[in-house]
Design a protein around this motif. Structure first.
Motif, PDB file in Angstrom:
ATOM      1  N   PHE A  63       6.322   4.234 -34.227  1.00 45.53           N
ATOM      2  CA  PHE A  63       6.043   5.459 -33.482  1.00 45.53           C
ATOM      3  C   PHE A  63       5.462   6.491 -34.443  1.00 45.53           C
ATOM      4  O   PHE A  63       5.958   6.654 -35.553  1.00 45.53           O
ATOM      5  CB  PHE A  63       7.325   6.015 -32.859  1.00 45.53           C
ATOM      6  CG  PHE A  63       8.043   5.054 -31.970  1.00 45.53           C
ATOM      7  CD1 PHE A  63       8.942   4.146 -32.512  1.00 45.53           C
ATOM      8  CD2 PHE A  63       7.837   5.053 -30.605  1.00 45.53           C
ATOM      9  CE1 PHE A  63       9.622   3.248 -31.706  1.00 45.53           C
ATOM     10  CE2 PHE A  63       8.505   4.168 -29.788  1.00 45.53           C
ATOM     11  CZ  PHE A  63       9.398   3.257 -30.333  1.00 45.53           C
ATOM     12  N   GLN A  64       4.428   7.189 -33.979  1.00 46.06           N
ATOM     13  CA  GLN A  64       3.840   8.233 -34.802  1.00 46.06           C
ATOM     14  C   GLN A  64       3.672   9.506 -33.993  1.00 46.06           C
ATOM     15  O   GLN A  64       3.244   9.469 -32.838  1.00 46.06           O
ATOM     16  CB  GLN A  64       2.491   7.774 -35.353  1.00 46.06           C
ATOM     17  CG  GLN A  64       1.857   8.766 -36.324  1.00 46.06           C
ATOM     18  CD  GLN A  64       0.770   8.149 -37.173  1.00 46.06           C
ATOM     19  OE1 GLN A  64       0.381   7.001 -36.965  1.00 46.06           O
ATOM     20  NE2 GLN A  64       0.289   8.893 -38.149  1.00 46.06           N
ATOM     21  N   PHE A  65       3.999  10.622 -34.591  1.00 42.36           N
ATOM     22  CA  PHE A  65       3.810  11.938 -33.988  1.00 42.36           C
ATOM     23  C   PHE A  65       2.593  12.561 -34.648  1.00 42.36           C
ATOM     24  O   PHE A  65       2.477  12.559 -35.875  1.00 42.36           O
ATOM     25  CB  PHE A  65       5.050  12.801 -34.240  1.00 42.36           C
ATOM     26  CG  PHE A  65       5.237  13.968 -33.312  1.00 42.36           C
ATOM     27  CD1 PHE A  65       6.204  14.924 -33.603  1.00 42.36           C
ATOM     28  CD2 PHE A  65       4.504  14.125 -32.148  1.00 42.36           C
ATOM     29  CE1 PHE A  65       6.425  16.003 -32.747  1.00 42.36           C
ATOM     30  CE2 PHE A  65       4.710  15.195 -31.299  1.00 42.36           C
ATOM     31  CZ  PHE A  65       5.668  16.132 -31.601  1.00 42.36           C
ATOM     32  N   GLY A  66       1.661  13.078 -33.846  1.00 38.75           N
ATOM     33  CA  GLY A  66       0.454  13.653 -34.403  1.00 38.75           C
ATOM     34  C   GLY A  66       0.725  14.848 -35.302  1.00 38.75           C
ATOM     35  O   GLY A  66       1.728  15.540 -35.132  1.00 38.75           O
ATOM     36  N   ASP A  67      -0.183  15.090 -36.235  1.00 43.14           N
ATOM     37  CA  ASP A  67      -0.011  16.185 -37.189  1.00 43.14           C
ATOM     38  C   ASP A  67       0.151  17.530 -36.477  1.00 43.14           C
ATOM     39  O   ASP A  67       0.920  18.390 -36.912  1.00 43.14           O
ATOM     40  CB  ASP A  67      -1.209  16.264 -38.136  1.00 43.14           C
ATOM     41  CG  ASP A  67      -1.259  15.090 -39.098  1.00 43.14           C
ATOM     42  OD1 ASP A  67      -2.344  14.811 -39.642  1.00 43.14           O
ATOM     43  OD2 ASP A  67      -0.209  14.439 -39.293  1.00 43.14           O
ATOM     44  N   ALA A  68      -0.583  17.703 -35.380  1.00 47.05           N
ATOM     45  CA  ALA A  68      -0.541  18.962 -34.637  1.00 47.05           C
ATOM     46  C   ALA A  68       0.559  18.983 -33.584  1.00 47.05           C
ATOM     47  O   ALA A  68       0.703  19.966 -32.845  1.00 47.05           O
ATOM     48  CB  ALA A  68      -1.891  19.221 -33.970  1.00 47.05           C
ATOM     49  N   ARG A  69       1.323  17.925 -33.505  1.00 49.73           N
ATOM     50  CA  ARG A  69       2.446  17.788 -32.544  1.00 49.73           C
ATOM     51  C   ARG A  69       1.966  17.903 -31.095  1.00 49.73           C
ATOM     52  O   ARG A  69       2.670  18.442 -30.232  1.00 49.73           O
ATOM     53  CB  ARG A  69       3.551  18.800 -32.839  1.00 49.73           C
ATOM     54  CG  ARG A  69       4.283  18.485 -34.146  1.00 49.73           C
ATOM     55  CD  ARG A  69       5.463  19.414 -34.402  1.00 49.73           C
ATOM     56  NE  ARG A  69       5.024  20.753 -34.721  1.00 49.73           N
ATOM     57  CZ  ARG A  69       5.458  21.851 -34.121  1.00 49.73           C
ATOM     58  NH1 ARG A  69       6.341  21.795 -33.151  1.00 49.73           N
ATOM     59  NH2 ARG A  69       5.012  23.029 -34.498  1.00 49.73           N
ATOM     60  N   LYS A  70       0.757  17.379 -30.834  1.00 48.41           N
ATOM     61  CA  LYS A  70       0.255  17.365 -29.457  1.00 48.41           C
ATOM     62  C   LYS A  70       0.155  15.948 -28.909  1.00 48.41           C
ATOM     63  O   LYS A  70      -0.110  15.766 -27.723  1.00 48.41           O
ATOM     64  CB  LYS A  70      -1.148  17.987 -29.407  1.00 48.41           C
ATOM     65  CG  LYS A  70      -1.186  19.471 -29.698  1.00 48.41           C
ATOM     66  CD  LYS A  70      -2.614  19.987 -29.549  1.00 48.41           C
ATOM     67  CE  LYS A  70      -2.705  21.474 -29.793  1.00 48.41           C
ATOM     68  NZ  LYS A  70      -4.095  21.980 -29.613  1.00 48.41           N
ATOM     69  N   ASP A  71       0.318  14.943 -29.760  1.00 49.23           N
ATOM     70  CA  ASP A  71       0.119  13.571 -29.303  1.00 49.23           C
ATOM     71  C   ASP A  71       1.003  12.615 -30.089  1.00 49.23           C
ATOM     72  O   ASP A  71       1.547  12.963 -31.142  1.00 49.23           O
ATOM     73  CB  ASP A  71      -1.346  13.162 -29.439  1.00 49.23           C
ATOM     74  CG  ASP A  71      -1.861  13.384 -30.848  1.00 49.23           C
ATOM     75  OD1 ASP A  71      -2.542  14.402 -31.073  1.00 49.23           O
ATOM     76  OD2 ASP A  71      -1.562  12.555 -31.729  1.00 49.23           O
ATOM     77  N   SER A  72       1.119  11.415 -29.552  1.00 54.36           N
ATOM     78  CA  SER A  72       1.943  10.405 -30.200  1.00 54.36           C
ATOM     79  C   SER A  72       1.410   9.024 -29.842  1.00 54.36           C
ATOM     80  O   SER A  72       0.681   8.866 -28.854  1.00 54.36           O
ATOM     81  CB  SER A  72       3.402  10.541 -29.735  1.00 54.36           C
ATOM     82  OG  SER A  72       4.227   9.583 -30.353  1.00 54.36           O
ATOM     83  N   SER A  73       1.771   8.056 -30.647  1.00 51.16           N
ATOM     84  CA  SER A  73       1.387   6.683 -30.345  1.00 51.16           C
ATOM     85  C   SER A  73       2.548   5.752 -30.607  1.00 51.16           C
ATOM     86  O   SER A  73       3.453   6.050 -31.411  1.00 51.16           O
ATOM     87  CB  SER A  73       0.176   6.251 -31.195  1.00 51.16           C
ATOM     88  OG  SER A  73       0.514   6.255 -32.574  1.00 51.16           O
ATOM     89  N   LEU A  74       2.529   4.648 -29.890  1.00 51.20           N
ATOM     90  CA  LEU A  74       3.523   3.583 -30.041  1.00 51.20           C
ATOM     91  C   LEU A  74       2.761   2.295 -30.313  1.00 51.20           C
ATOM     92  O   LEU A  74       1.925   1.896 -29.498  1.00 51.20           O
ATOM     93  CB  LEU A  74       4.362   3.456 -28.769  1.00 51.20           C
ATOM     94  CG  LEU A  74       5.074   2.120 -28.498  1.00 51.20           C
ATOM     95  CD1 LEU A  74       6.056   1.804 -29.601  1.00 51.20           C
ATOM     96  CD2 LEU A  74       5.756   2.147 -27.146  1.00 51.20           C
ATOM     97  N   HIS A  75       3.026   1.673 -31.443  1.00 52.77           N
ATOM     98  CA  HIS A  75       2.371   0.422 -31.806  1.00 52.77           C
ATOM     99  C   HIS A  75       3.412  -0.688 -31.818  1.00 52.77           C
ATOM    100  O   HIS A  75       4.478  -0.525 -32.417  1.00 52.77           O
ATOM    101  CB  HIS A  75       1.717   0.538 -33.181  1.00 52.77           C
ATOM    102  CG  HIS A  75       0.976  -0.696 -33.596  1.00 52.77           C
ATOM    103  ND1 HIS A  75      -0.280  -1.010 -33.123  1.00 52.77           N
ATOM    104  CD2 HIS A  75       1.337  -1.703 -34.422  1.00 52.77           C
ATOM    105  CE1 HIS A  75      -0.678  -2.149 -33.651  1.00 52.77           C
ATOM    106  NE2 HIS A  75       0.284  -2.597 -34.445  1.00 52.77           N
ATOM    107  N   ILE A  76       3.106  -1.781 -31.133  1.00 52.65           N
ATOM    108  CA  ILE A  76       3.996  -2.944 -31.128  1.00 52.65           C
ATOM    109  C   ILE A  76       3.293  -4.088 -31.835  1.00 52.65           C
ATOM    110  O   ILE A  76       2.161  -4.457 -31.481  1.00 52.65           O
ATOM    111  CB  ILE A  76       4.398  -3.359 -29.705  1.00 52.65           C
ATOM    112  CG1 ILE A  76       5.096  -2.200 -28.997  1.00 52.65           C
ATOM    113  CG2 ILE A  76       5.312  -4.589 -29.753  1.00 52.65           C
ATOM    114  CD1 ILE A  76       5.518  -2.513 -27.554  1.00 52.65           C
ATOM    115  N   THR A  77       3.953  -4.649 -32.811  1.00 52.41           N
ATOM    116  CA  THR A  77       3.428  -5.783 -33.569  1.00 52.41           C
ATOM    117  C   THR A  77       4.014  -7.081 -33.033  1.00 52.41           C
ATOM    118  O   THR A  77       5.215  -7.156 -32.773  1.00 52.41           O
ATOM    119  CB  THR A  77       3.790  -5.637 -35.057  1.00 52.41           C
ATOM    120  OG1 THR A  77       3.285  -4.393 -35.550  1.00 52.41           O
ATOM    121  CG2 THR A  77       3.215  -6.779 -35.879  1.00 52.41           C
ATOM    122  N   ALA A  78       3.146  -8.062 -32.855  1.00 52.70           N
ATOM    123  CA  ALA A  78       3.591  -9.393 -32.399  1.00 52.70           C
ATOM    124  C   ALA A  78       4.469  -9.281 -31.164  1.00 52.70           C
ATOM    125  O   ALA A  78       5.658  -9.638 -31.186  1.00 52.70           O
ATOM    126  CB  ALA A  78       4.318 -10.117 -33.532  1.00 52.70           C
TER     127      ALA A  78
END
Lengths: 109, 113
Positions: A63-78
């Motif tokens: 999980f990553q929170f954007g630098d500006a705290r306006k967005d986020s992403s979820l990455h799933i491996t395998a």
């Protein structure tokens, strides 16, 4: 008007593939949470991110929170069939949580 | 699992009738919330409570009222149900509000015919 937009809305992938789900907004959030929901049940919290640029890992989920705290992403491996479900992001702009529209993930064995 | 019970789990009612949904918690959490979940809209907040007898409106509060006379119970009432209120309703609790996690019940599926 949806405060949080998630993409893609639907995702169907083969077991073992990687994927990324996005949660975007024009608003700044003091914190952002990710939930997973299975059919017939309520959402269950996966993670909370509070600092701009923060990265958190939960086994194969990143999980990553954007630098500006306006967005986020979820990455799933395998991805595995057990990852199948509805993934929801939720942001707190200061007074209450607003949820995104959700990403429905299906992992095919 | 957090001790949250929603009742009933399923209900079918006719347009114009009153409906009350109940949320009961055994965690002694201060904050309680009612959300509705509809395709394409995700979860939307209806009303929330930050203590006994203390409630406030969420983003989709029209047509709904709530009451909290005890810490453990939070009631959602549709005074005169409409077809647009057909939805799945979730109750959630939170210990501190703000950034603290939401714990959800398993939902009530309401159909208004």
């Amino acid at each position: 008007t949806q405060l949080l937009e998630q993409s893609p809305q639907f995702l169907s992938i083969q077991e073992g593939e990687n994927l990324t789900v996005y949660c975007n907004s024009s608003s700044v959030f003091s914190s952002l949470q990710w939930y997973r929901q299975e059919p017939g049940e309520g959402p269950v919290l996966l993670v909370t991110v509070v600092t701009g640029g923060e990265v958190k890992k939960l086994k194969r989920l990143t999980f990553q929170f954007g630098d500006a705290r306006k967005d986020s992403s979820l990455h799933i491996t395998a991805a595995q069939p057990g990852d199948t479900g509805l993934y929801l992001c939720a942001g707190d702009p200061g007074n209450q949580f607003y949820f995104g529209t959700g990403t429905s993930l299906t992992v095919i064995p | 699992d957090a001790g949250i019970t929603q009742s009933p789990r399923h209900k079918v009612t006719e347009t114009g009738t009153p409906v009350t949904l109940r949320c009961h918690q055994t965690e002694n959490h201060r904050y309680m919330y009612w959300y509705r979940q509809d395709p394409g809209h995700g979860l939307r907040l209806i009303h929330y409570s930050y203590g006994v007898k203390d409630t406030d409106k969420g983003e989709v509060s029209d047509g709904y009222s709530v009451s909290r006379s005890k810490t453990e119970d939070f009631l959602l009432t549709l005074e005169s149900a409409t077809s647009s209120q057909t939805s799945v309703y979730f109750c959630a609790i939170s210990e501190f509000g703000g950034k603290s996690p939401l714990h959800f019940g398993n939902g009530t599926r309401l159909t208004v015919t």
